[in-house]
Every structure is written in C-alpha cells, then in structure tokens.
Write a protein that holds these residues in place. Structure first.
Motif, PDB file in Angstrom:
ATOM      1  N   GLY A  34       0.741  -1.297   0.085  1.00  0.00           N
ATOM      2  CA  GLY A  34       0.047  -0.080  -0.002  1.00  0.00           C
ATOM      3  C   GLY A  34       0.595   1.405   0.069  1.00  0.00           C
ATOM      4  N   LYS A  35       2.039   1.152   0.492  1.00  0.00           N
ATOM      5  CA  LYS A  35       2.902   2.536   0.747  1.00  0.00           C
ATOM      6  C   LYS A  35       3.221   2.985  -0.656  1.00  0.00           C
ATOM      7  CE  LYS A  35       5.392   5.643   2.545  1.00  0.00           C
ATOM      8  NZ  LYS A  35       4.679   6.648   3.202  1.00  0.00           N
ATOM      9  N   PRO A  36       3.747   2.394  -1.393  1.00  0.00           N
ATOM     10  CA  PRO A  36       3.934   3.045  -3.185  1.00  0.00           C
ATOM     11  C   PRO A  36       2.824   3.118  -3.617  1.00  0.00           C
ATOM     12  CG  PRO A  36       4.677   0.490  -2.854  1.00  0.00           C
ATOM     13  CD  PRO A  36       4.075   0.852  -1.380  1.00  0.00           C
ATOM     14  N   MET A  37       1.547   2.319  -3.456  1.00  0.00           N
ATOM     15  CA  MET A  37       0.210   2.326  -4.308  1.00  0.00           C
ATOM     16  C   MET A  37      -0.422   3.451  -3.927  1.00  0.00           C
ATOM     17  SD  MET A  37       0.767   0.255  -6.843  1.00  0.00           S
ATOM     18  CE  MET A  37       2.530   0.728  -6.586  1.00  0.00           C
ATOM     19  N   TRP A  38      -0.733   3.700  -2.591  1.00  0.00           N
ATOM     20  CA  TRP A  38      -1.414   4.426  -1.894  1.00  0.00           C
ATOM     21  C   TRP A  38      -0.923   5.995  -1.298  1.00  0.00           C
ATOM     22  CZ3 TRP A  38      -4.343   0.106   1.070  1.00  0.00           C
ATOM     23  CH2 TRP A  38      -4.751  -0.595   0.040  1.00  0.00           C
ATOM     24  N   GLY A  39       0.364   5.612  -0.999  1.00  0.00           N
ATOM     25  CA  GLY A  39       1.175   6.506  -0.380  1.00  0.00           C
ATOM     26  C   GLY A  39       1.065   6.616   1.144  1.00  0.00           C
ATOM     27  N   THR A  40       0.682   5.530   1.544  1.00  0.00           N
ATOM     28  CA  THR A  40       0.459   5.534   3.183  1.00  0.00           C
ATOM     29  C   THR A  40       0.410   4.055   3.347  1.00  0.00           C
ATOM     30  OG1 THR A  40      -0.872   5.828   4.930  1.00  0.00           O
ATOM     31  CG2 THR A  40      -2.101   5.298   3.064  1.00  0.00           C
TER      32      THR A  40
END
Length: 232
Positions: free
Chosen positions: A99-105
């Motif tokens: 989720g971090k690279p995809m959603w920024g969080t």
C-alpha cells in the motif's frame, strides 16, 4: 496415518512453494503500472486466502466440537489458531508494504483492511481464550463459540470492496466472468497459493499430531502417578 503422510506432504509443499516463488520472483513480468512492487502480490494474496479459508476451517472444527464433542476437533482448532494468526499478520504486513508505494500510506481505515484486522484479532482471541482456562474443555467451548460468532466477519472481508467505496482494488482473480490478470502473473500466483496452502496444512497437521502425542504422554503420566499412589 499422519506419520506416513507427513514426509510426503512436507516434500510436496516445499517443492511447490519453491517452484512458485522462483517463478513469481524470477520469471513473472513486472506490472506496467505497479512495476516490481507487484511481486508482493505473490505472498499477500495467498496469505489473504489462507486467512479466510483457515478461519472457515476453524468454524467447521468449532461446530464439530460443540455438536459432536469431538476431542480431535478441539485439538485441531487449538493448534490452527496460532498458524491462522500468523498468516493473517503476514497478510496485513505485506498489504502495508504494497500500500505504501500504491496509496502513499502504510495504513488506512479502509473497509477491507479494517475487516482483515478484525479477523486477526479473532484469531488471537481464539488462541488466547482456549488457553485461558484450567479446564481444557471449558476453554475449547468458549473458543468454539467465539469462532462461530466471528464467522460473520468473513462475508465482510470478502465483499467489502463491493459493498463500500474503498481504496483496495476489487477482486481480480476470483471473478466469475474472467480473471482481471494476465496468465503470466496468474499462473505463478496460483502455484504460490497451492504451495503456501500445502505448507499451512503441513504445519497445522504437525502441530495437531504433536498435541495428540502430548495429551497421550500426560495421560500415561497421570495413570502412572495414580498407580504409584495406590497402596499395595
């Protein structure tokens, strides 16, 4: 029977998992949008399937325990819970990494993520509850009731992306019309899922087998202690 099955099960499970991992990490193509981070999917998705499928198995074992009072169902459920909690934790961890690279969080209180977190707490709750009583039967009954109540969360986990507007992508593998994934990624994903499922089953079976042996040893020790207390 399990003594004969276990060596073959471990061999097949490790072989299929190694095959799927090498295929997924070394030969499957990168996604045109997500790039190399899509490879997290080959662990995350099987862990999510095992978290839900394992909990369904826990519910079936709990039903067998409450209706038929089968002692093996109690032991299997007791040993299944920590393994289910572990795969659910891996599902959450890999989902955060994805989720971090995809959603920024790392985390959002998304319907899918929150319901899987609830599933993780249900696993932990069952594992703790069955061990919280001095009498094993009382702990098994309490854990079985909790597991059956927790089954209502499984449809929420499965259909949350359809019922609510969520950040999590909808189903792309289990769609009835056609999978939303190219076969170059779908096939290694399925091999990884089969391998992880076999490993999951092998671990649970080994833990249950050890628990049965432990119970037999305790029963023998109790019988010996009673015979020693009986006067000649």
């Amino acid at each position: 029977m399990t003594g004969r099955i276990m060596p073959w099960l471990w061999a097949v499970a490790l072989g299929v998992t190694a095959w799927g991992t090498i295929w997924a990490l070394g030969f499957a193509p990168a996604d045109w949008q997500q790039g190399e981070t899509v490879r997290i999917m080959f662990v995350h998705v099987p862990m999510a399937w095992l978290a839900m499928g394992g909990y369904l198995g826990l519910g079936i074992l709990s039903l067998m325990s409450l209706i038929w009072r089968h002692p093996l169902a109690d032991l299997a459920a007791r040993e299944l819970a920590p393994v289910g909690a572990a795969v659910t934790a891996l599902c959450l961890a890999t989902g955060s990494l994805w989720g971090k690279p995809m959603w920024g969080t790392w985390w959002v209180w998304d319907a899918r993520l929150t319901s899987v977190l609830v599933l993780f707490f249900l696993w932990l709750g069952h594992a703790a509850l069955v061990r919280a009583f001095d009498e094993a039967d009382r702990g098994a009954r309490a854990g079985a009731i909790l597991a059956l109540v927790g089954l209502v969360n499984l449809p929420v986990v499965k259909f949350s992306v359809d019922w609510w507007n969520t950040l999590h992508q909808p189903a792309s593998v289990t769609r009835l019309d056609a999978p939303g994934m190219h076969v170059s990624m779908l096939y290694p994903l399925l091999v990884c899922a089969i391998g992880f499922s076999l490993l999951f089953g092998a671990v649970v079976l080994a833990r249950t087998r050890a628990a049965v042996m432990e119970r037999r040893i305790r029963a023998l020790e109790t019988a010996r202690a009673r015979r020693a207390d009986v006067p000649a």
